[in-house]
Write an enzyme that holds these catalytic residues in place. Structure first.
Site, PDB file in Angstrom:
ATOM      1  N   HIS A 248      51.272  31.758  42.072  1.00 28.22           N
ATOM      2  CA  HIS A 248      50.570  32.890  41.474  1.00 28.22           C
ATOM      3  C   HIS A 248      49.608  32.348  40.409  1.00 28.22           C
ATOM      4  O   HIS A 248      50.015  31.551  39.563  1.00 28.22           O
ATOM      5  CB  HIS A 248      51.581  33.848  40.839  1.00 28.22           C
ATOM      6  CG  HIS A 248      50.958  35.046  40.222  1.00 28.22           C
ATOM      7  ND1 HIS A 248      50.469  36.099  40.979  1.00 28.22           N
ATOM      8  CD2 HIS A 248      50.699  35.371  38.925  1.00 28.22           C
ATOM      9  CE1 HIS A 248      49.956  37.020  40.168  1.00 28.22           C
ATOM     10  NE2 HIS A 248      50.079  36.595  38.912  1.00 28.22           N
TER      11      HIS A 248
ATOM     12  N   ARG B 279      56.156  48.119  57.745  1.00 32.43           N
ATOM     13  CA  ARG B 279      56.116  46.788  57.106  1.00 32.43           C
ATOM     14  C   ARG B 279      57.364  46.001  57.456  1.00 32.43           C
ATOM     15  O   ARG B 279      57.323  44.772  57.597  1.00 32.43           O
ATOM     16  CB  ARG B 279      56.026  46.958  55.579  1.00 32.43           C
ATOM     17  CG  ARG B 279      54.664  47.453  55.120  1.00 32.43           C
ATOM     18  CD  ARG B 279      54.694  47.873  53.661  1.00 32.43           C
ATOM     19  NE  ARG B 279      55.334  46.877  52.821  1.00 32.43           N
ATOM     20  CZ  ARG B 279      55.764  47.098  51.572  1.00 32.43           C
ATOM     21  NH1 ARG B 279      55.627  48.289  51.027  1.00 32.43           N
ATOM     22  NH2 ARG B 279      56.327  46.144  50.876  1.00 32.43           N
TER      23      ARG B 279
ATOM     24  N   ASP C  40      55.902  39.378  42.118  1.00 36.65           N
ATOM     25  CA  ASP C  40      55.710  38.230  41.209  1.00 36.65           C
ATOM     26  C   ASP C  40      56.761  38.199  40.102  1.00 36.65           C
ATOM     27  O   ASP C  40      56.453  37.865  38.946  1.00 36.65           O
ATOM     28  CB  ASP C  40      54.286  38.260  40.606  1.00 36.65           C
ATOM     29  CG  ASP C  40      53.210  38.249  41.676  1.00 36.65           C
ATOM     30  OD1 ASP C  40      53.387  37.550  42.688  1.00 36.65           O
ATOM     31  OD2 ASP C  40      52.198  38.952  41.512  1.00 36.65           O
TER      32      ASP C  40
ATOM     33  N   GLN D 106      45.194  23.047  39.337  1.00 35.27           N
ATOM     34  CA  GLN D 106      46.592  22.869  38.925  1.00 35.27           C
ATOM     35  C   GLN D 106      47.557  23.418  39.978  1.00 35.27           C
ATOM     36  O   GLN D 106      48.654  22.889  40.146  1.00 35.27           O
ATOM     37  CB  GLN D 106      46.837  23.535  37.566  1.00 35.27           C
ATOM     38  CG  GLN D 106      45.923  23.037  36.466  1.00 35.27           C
ATOM     39  CD  GLN D 106      45.901  21.512  36.362  1.00 35.27           C
ATOM     40  OE1 GLN D 106      46.950  20.866  36.440  1.00 35.27           O
ATOM     41  NE2 GLN D 106      44.719  20.928  36.190  1.00 35.27           N
ATOM     42  N   GLU D 107      47.149  24.471  40.695  1.00 31.47           N
ATOM     43  CA  GLU D 107      47.986  24.980  41.787  1.00 31.47           C
ATOM     44  C   GLU D 107      48.276  23.873  42.786  1.00 31.47           C
ATOM     45  O   GLU D 107      49.398  23.730  43.296  1.00 31.47           O
ATOM     46  CB  GLU D 107      47.290  26.151  42.500  1.00 31.47           C
ATOM     47  CG  GLU D 107      47.130  27.397  41.641  1.00 31.47           C
ATOM     48  CD  GLU D 107      46.508  28.543  42.410  1.00 31.47           C
ATOM     49  OE1 GLU D 107      46.813  28.728  43.597  1.00 31.47           O
ATOM     50  OE2 GLU D 107      45.691  29.288  41.810  1.00 31.47           O
TER      51      GLU D 107
HETATM   52  C1  GRF Z   1      45.191  31.017  45.032  1.00 31.57           C
HETATM   53  O1  GRF Z   1      44.612  31.146  43.730  1.00 31.57           O
HETATM   54  C2  GRF Z   1      46.515  31.674  45.042  1.00 31.57           C
HETATM   55  O2  GRF Z   1      47.248  31.455  43.874  1.00 31.57           O
HETATM   56  C3  GRF Z   1      46.120  33.106  45.187  1.00 31.57           C
HETATM   57  O3  GRF Z   1      45.047  33.116  46.097  1.00 31.57           O
HETATM   58  C4  GRF Z   1      44.418  31.851  46.053  1.00 31.57           C
HETATM   59  C5  GRF Z   1      44.517  31.296  47.441  1.00 31.57           C
HETATM   60  O4  GRF Z   1      43.866  30.109  47.532  1.00 31.57           O
HETATM   61  N1  GRF Z   1      47.222  33.924  45.596  1.00 31.57           N
HETATM   62  P1  GRF Z   1      43.995  29.245  48.869  1.00 31.57           P
HETATM   63  O5  GRF Z   1      43.940  30.186  50.037  1.00 31.57           O
HETATM   64  O6  GRF Z   1      45.291  28.493  48.802  1.00 31.57           O
HETATM   65  O7  GRF Z   1      42.809  28.333  48.815  1.00 31.57           O
END
Ligand code: GRF
Length: 210
Positions: free
Chosen positions: A102, A58, A138, A166-167
């Site tokens: 996350h 890794r 995380d 919301q992301e």
């Molecule tokens: C998102 O919910 C992110 O938080 C999680 O995986 C999803 C990825 O979505 N880790 P995308 O690939 O950005 O559409």
């Protein structure tokens, strides 16, 4: 980046609009057919695939990625749906310069399948967290969070979709704050300078008058 790349798209869109005063220098995925690679190409952003299985360890894999990032003079590394844990090699090369999104309210529900875990554990709220990446999974200092309700009839997919909306808001905001030099890490806390005033609002689920 290893998923559909919708968070990547939100970052690209917000650099193109000028909301983020920076550009996406390179997009790297460990998955050859990740749609985010196509999104990058559509915006003339260099797109690279690095196959995890081609490296003995890794650390070798991460060293290779660090080399690509440095060759593109990357300042901030954005993990947007990147489903691999980064090693110390990566963290040391970009100390306090890696951020992740996350889909839960950290420190609750780190790790995988967290939307389902929020439902299964009866949480009344969930949400998403943007944080700096440290050696843990995380665990790094939190930059921003958004809260959404968990509804009685939620499935993984309905909750994940509510959180994803919301992301796409808080991830670009966090990148913008970083690009403006407004994020200061103080121990486990991230302080924004100059300070912002936050409304002293309460969310209660179920509502008090239920
Ligand atoms: C998102 O919910 C992110 O938080 C999680 O995986 C999803 C990825 O979505 N880790 P995308 O690939 O950005 O559409």
């Amino acid at each position: 980046m290893s998923g559909s790349g919708s968070n990547l798209q939100s970052i690209i869109d917000n650099t193109n609009s000028g909301y983020i005063d920076a550009g996406v220098a390179v997009v790297i995925s460990n998955v050859a057919d990740a749609y985010g690679l196509e999104r990058a190409r559509l915006h003339d952003i260099p797109a690279k695939v690095v196959d995890f299985l081609s490296f003995p360890t890794r650390e070798d894999y991460d060293s290779h990625i660090v080399g690509i990032l440095n060759s593109h003079e990357v300042d901030l590394v954005i993990l947007a749906g990147y489903m691999k844990v980064v090693t110390k090699v990566f963290i040391d090369a970009f100390r306090n310069r890696i951020i992740n999104i996350h889909p839960a309210l950290l420190p609750s529900f780190p790790g995988l399948h967290v939307q389902q875990k929020a439902i299964d554990n009866g949480a009344k709220f969930s949400g998403c967290t943007v944080h700096f990446v440290d050696e843990g999974v995380d665990t790094g200092p939190i930059i921003a969070q958004a809260v959404v309700p968990v509804l009685d009839d939620d499935t993984h997919d309905t909750l994940a979709a509510r959180i994803l909306i919301q992301e796409h808001k808080i991830f670009p905001m966090a990148v913008r704050l970083y690009a403006q030099g407004r994020l200061k890490i103080q121990g486990r806390r991230v302080v924004i300078t100059p300070p912002v005033s936050v409304a002293d609002e309460v969310l209660i689920n179920p509502p008090l008058n239920t």
